[in-house]
Write an enzyme that holds these catalytic residues in place. Sequence first.
Site, PDB file in Angstrom:
ATOM      1  N   ASP A 157       0.861  -1.166   0.000  1.00 41.64           N
ATOM      2  CA  ASP A 157       0.000   0.000   0.000  1.00 41.64           C
ATOM      3  C   ASP A 157       0.906   1.227   0.000  1.00 41.64           C
ATOM      4  OD1 ASP A 157      -2.153   1.636   0.074  1.00 41.64           O
ATOM      5  OD2 ASP A 157      -2.816   1.105   2.084  1.00 41.64           O
ATOM      6  N   ASP A 173      -0.995  -3.362   6.692  1.00 43.49           N
ATOM      7  CA  ASP A 173      -1.197  -3.186   8.126  1.00 43.49           C
ATOM      8  C   ASP A 173      -2.665  -3.167   8.530  1.00 43.49           C
ATOM      9  OD1 ASP A 173      -2.024  -0.808   7.071  1.00 43.49           O
ATOM     10  OD2 ASP A 173      -0.829   0.470   8.393  1.00 43.49           O
TER      11      ASP A 173
END
Length: 793
Positions: free
Chosen positions: A281, A542
């Site tokens: 990401d 995450d």
Amino acid sequence: MHVGSVALFLAQIRSPIVLVLLAAAALSLVLGDRGDALIILIIVAASAGLGFWQERGATRAVEHLLALVTTHVSVLRDGVERQVPSDQVVRGDVLRLSAGQAVPGDCRILAAKDLFIVEAALTGESYPVEKSPATLPADTQLAGRVNALFLGTNVASGTATAVVVHTGRATEFGAIAERLRLRPPETEFERGVRRFGYLLAEVTLLLVVTIFAINVAFARPILEALLFSLALAVGLTPQLLPAIISVNLAHGARRMAARKVIVKRLASIENLGSMDVLCSDKTGTLTEGVVRVHSALGIDGAERPRVLELAAVNAALESGFANPIDTAIRALGTVDPAAWEKRDEVPYDFVRKRLSIVAAHGGRVLMITKGALPQVLEVCTSAEAPDGSVLPIADARAAIDARCHALAAEGLRILGVAVRELATDAPVDRGDEQGMRFVGLLALFDPPKPGIDATIAELRRLGVALKIVTGDHRLVAESLGRAIGLTAPRLLTGPDLRGMTDEALVGRVGGVDLFAEIEPNQKERIVRALMKAGHVVGYLGDGINDASAIHAADVGLSVAGAVDVAREAADIVLLDRALDVIIAGVREGRATFANTLKYVFMATSANFGNMFSMAGASLFLPFLPLLPKQILLTNLLTDLPEMAIATDRVDEEWIERPHRWDVGFIRAFMLTFGALSSVFDFVTFAVLRRWLRADTTEFRTGWFVESVVSAALIVLVIRTRGSLWRSRPATALLVATVGIVLVTVLMPLTPLAVPMSFAPVPLAFLPTLAVIVAVYGLSAETAKRLFYARHPR
């Protein structure tokens, strides 16, 4: 001794060859040859003890590192709420769970608020399941137990208070794992070790059966022939390979920890070194990770304080998982939360992509909704005009879309804000998100990290392609791609991906740089497509929606501040969220892999050559070239210096690009250097028998000395692709090698000579043997240059 230590020690002797050797030694005891049998048992025990000592130290080091990233859960004990490690939860504990947390056991729900649980790992259900307190029949099927939480699931949104009913094997997940004996997916490194094991098994079986049959045909004692054949098998088998791998991996894990990389699964170190694609990401990894509010705009593109005010109320009163966007909005301090009275909440989830707060202020009750712009617009029927009037949403869509497109092209992330006045303050749910009035746009930005373009270039130089996977608008992703050095980024969007077959995606995925507007369930599909295309894939994430992709990847990476479920799914946890840290990990992984292969090269060259030579010599000599106990001692002594291989320096060629196990390359290496070793072995045989006129004991002693010394010193040659004189070995390896050489040369002069059937050799033997070893070393240097010229990989 601890139970785990006993199991670890027994694991050192579970090899079928070692077990057969122990059985043969036992038979030798029964037949009265107690001295040789006892020596064999002592050597096998010493080898097992050495492996146990090294692996136990490695295991303890890893346990210490894992303690740094242990997940915790909030538990109510004796009326006091405290944080305890998830694996210390016991029956009867009362848990407080919120979004992003993993469920540590099977639980009964006591209270819940907008609770949605991801149960895909247990039931196969892709979408989060709503849970609430309830009383259900005892025979309710697993998927229908809405009043229960299960180990292996995680909280997608909402909050819960639950009591732990079962833990460990007593849980539903534990029962399934026990029945199926589930194992973690085999990694690229483990597949390589398995293929290497098959190669050794084939060579060993062929050699042992042939030599045993020929010795029996020559009418030699069957027990002696059996022990000799089995000793040759042990000599061929890299008996300390598991210990060497464990030591190398543990040493690599400690060095990576010093660089803020915590390894949870040791084999992932090798996979990190083999990784050639990293999916990540953008937030916090490529960008600074600190979201800032850029502007709050009405539908005409002008600044409108009311948009920011409503967004701030929504952010201040939400109780779900903390996120950077709400933190950035709250930091502006544009509203006083105490002036608003929260009445209810519809928490964010990854299907709706909206968060709604019901709050009272100034005698009015408002539902304030904030979220992804398309999902907010789909529940709006009207919009606020700049003059405060209300117009149908259809009349405002063109202006909203144009403004959104312009902001996204600048790299800004866009949220929508909507409001609806409620007549009552009755509880609300997702169904009440309708008939809302669109207020405006909230533009956010997260600038790229300074120097990130150079970091990505370094990854590319190391042979690792970075692929950005984000849910942001394609224009936002493209803007970031250009900012970090991708001049013409190739892009694939979630809607495009939805219309592709798996086969088409496998063919396309390798050429894509940016995956934008990606839905959570598409991330795992991207990872699996890359793996099917032949890549070793790492995934860094995450969030809750990253967990399945992290688990599916060859190397699952997360960060210390990630949600529990992401950290638990990861193989490696970064204490510092930066690509620089991953680069350090990649380099360490490749160094660890290179040092492991050094042992493999030694075991499949000098060992193979020596054992093949002894097997051949036994056919022409009137006696065995070495006794079984002497072969085992040779194997043990040549392995000892390799315990220091983990500290050795690594050629830059191994660091510059990813490597994988290549059994064909290892076979070629074995045949080349094994043949060279055999040539000098037969030279040694000829010199000892024809020139030096050695008797049986002198022959075995001289051959033992030459064999161990040459095998120990050849490691210094084959440990590097370059010249031995230009690549200096680590001090520990050099000291260990010199030490073994001295022990070997002096052993015939010590009290150990008698039980090992050695005898002092004439002084004239030593210079002759030294010349043979020196010429062998120089020949190996020449063979190495020729070999790598033909096999550059």
